[in-house]
Write a protein that holds these residues in place. Structure first.
Motif, PDB file in Angstrom:
ATOM      1  N   ILE B   6       0.857  -1.188   0.000  1.00  0.00           N
ATOM      2  CA  ILE B   6       0.000   0.000   0.000  1.00  0.00           C
ATOM      3  C   ILE B   6       0.887   1.230   0.000  1.00  0.00           C
ATOM      4  CG2 ILE B   6      -1.746   1.291   1.269  1.00  0.00           C
ATOM      5  CD1 ILE B   6      -2.726  -1.315   2.437  1.00  0.00           C
ATOM      6  N   LYS B   7       0.874   1.940  -1.101  1.00  0.00           N
ATOM      7  CA  LYS B   7       1.637   3.193  -1.161  1.00  0.00           C
ATOM      8  C   LYS B   7       0.673   4.307  -0.792  1.00  0.00           C
ATOM      9  CE  LYS B   7       4.743   1.406  -4.673  1.00  0.00           C
ATOM     10  NZ  LYS B   7       5.035   1.355  -6.105  1.00  0.00           N
ATOM     11  N   GLU B  10       0.437   7.626  -2.955  1.00  0.00           N
ATOM     12  CA  GLU B  10      -0.071   7.389  -4.309  1.00  0.00           C
ATOM     13  C   GLU B  10      -1.512   6.919  -4.309  1.00  0.00           C
ATOM     14  OE1 GLU B  10       2.332   4.748  -6.644  1.00  0.00           O
ATOM     15  OE2 GLU B  10       4.169   5.841  -6.152  1.00  0.00           O
ATOM     16  N   ASP B  11      -1.839   5.991  -3.371  1.00  0.00           N
ATOM     17  CA  ASP B  11      -3.200   5.470  -3.341  1.00  0.00           C
ATOM     18  C   ASP B  11      -4.214   6.552  -2.997  1.00  0.00           C
ATOM     19  OD1 ASP B  11      -2.216   3.061  -4.043  1.00  0.00           O
ATOM     20  OD2 ASP B  11      -2.856   1.969  -2.256  1.00  0.00           O
ATOM     21  N   SER B  14      -4.577   8.723  -6.056  1.00  0.00           N
ATOM     22  CA  SER B  14      -5.264   8.024  -7.132  1.00  0.00           C
ATOM     23  C   SER B  14      -6.759   7.878  -6.830  1.00  0.00           C
ATOM     24  CB  SER B  14      -4.582   6.673  -7.331  1.00  0.00           C
ATOM     25  OG  SER B  14      -5.413   5.799  -8.007  1.00  0.00           O
ATOM     26  N   ALA B  15      -7.101   7.536  -5.583  1.00  0.00           N
ATOM     27  CA  ALA B  15      -8.518   7.450  -5.194  1.00  0.00           C
ATOM     28  C   ALA B  15      -9.175   8.823  -5.319  1.00  0.00           C
ATOM     29  CB  ALA B  15      -8.634   6.934  -3.761  1.00  0.00           C
TER      30      ALA B  15
END
Lengths: 222, 222
Positions: B6-7, B10-11, B14-15
């Protein structure tokens, strides 16, 4: 076996406080009086530091840690005054933390500094959550930002020891309600010291210099 | 079996982009031209929005989402003008994200709005990383902040479609180098549109109104 829960926010702040405590112990050992300067972009952090250097540099030894998202324009200005300075670029980060300050302390001649300014990233929100190892937190508000800023960014006003209200030379050209500003600030923080100043004309700065000189002497035990 | 990594950074971004895309589709369906207004605390976000409402409200239907760390002082001012407004309090958060904007959109009469302002939290750093579903990003800089702000907070200047340079009425009382400011901004962002204005005197605002009117008409397809 119980599951280990990582509470990212709390763990980050708790680790930061531990590191800030170590920075503080190191600065206490050298009797370096340390001020964390916080403000919006453009409120006058560098101007206040430069005025203070010019006024007090013959009376005490001053060092500076400059925090910025990018560039070294502020550190270059300080360096030109012959003062030891370290620039921290946060590469997009919106506040300094105690780890960054530890790195900066490693690069400064702490045994030859009586007063250390840490100029935080220009931001009225996030820097407030991260202690760095400072003795005092000083925030700068500036009159063109408006008298309602303490209502909208209350935490930093509540947690600062000193509020410097800069750019009073512009007040005649603004709709700034000084009484409303003071009432909101002291409502959030009854013990706060407020210094109205103009870094441009020098008005009010003598009171700030006197406060700072007394605090530096107090830490030296003299 | 490979480990899922889990980054967090970035996550989250991105979400946020996915959610912003959904907001954008919803606003496109209603042909609601949406502007994300970003700036330092006190640069004049609410003043620009209120001037624009007073000038354009008979020509188009306007709505506002107000983002603040705390308080509803700005939303109260907008509400007094008879404009639909939703206040988002971020409870310490230093930027709006697309999720918060989705909640706010649920509370607004989108079929009766041609122009939607989203006033972001006062911060020159973090709001830039979070798209919200807007058509255009407009940042406000103000002359008392100084001409060096694009050097020190480059990302927001680089990513904005429009820079409104506010408080030009104060320029005679400041050391603000307009040519240096423009050179740095256009160096970061060659396509940017710069509107020098004074929300206090009204100077320069007609060009901003004309730009906005054309953009709203463009989205309506007329």
């Amino acid at each position: 076996m119980s599951v280990k829960v990582i509470k990212v926010g709390e763990d980050i702040l708790s680790a930061n406080e531990d590191k800030a405590g170590a920075n503080k112990a190191r600065l206490d050992k050298g009797a370096v009086f340390t001020v964390n300067i916080m403000a919006s972009p453009g409120a006058g952090k560098t101007s206040l530091i430069m005025n203070t250097i010019n006024n007090l540099k013959d009376k005490m030894r001053i060092g500076v840690i400059e925090g910025d998202v990018a560039s070294s324009v502020d550190a270059d200005k300080i360096n030109a005054l012959g003062i030891p300075v370290i620039q921290i670029n946060t590469a997009g980060g919106c506040h300094l933390d105690a780890n960054m300050v530890e790195y900066a302390l490693n690069g400064l001649p702490l045994d030859a500094i009586d007063l250390l300014f840490i100029e935080n990233v220009g931001n009225l929100i996030c820097p407030n959550a991260f202690v760095l190892g400072e003795d005092r937190r000083v925030m700068i508000a500036s009159t063109p930002e408006g008298d309602d800023k303490p209502l909208k960014y209350p935490a930093m006003f509540a947690d600062s020891d000193v509020v410097v209200l800069n750019k009073t030379d512009l007040t005649p050209h603004l709709d700034f309600d000084d009484a409303a500003f003071r009432q909101t600030v002291t409502g959030l923080n009854p013990d706060v010291v407020i210094f109205p100043v103009s870094c441009k004309t020098g008005a009010g700065l003598d009171d700030w210099y006197a406060w700072l000189t007394a605090a530096v002497r107090g830490k030296k035990g003299g």
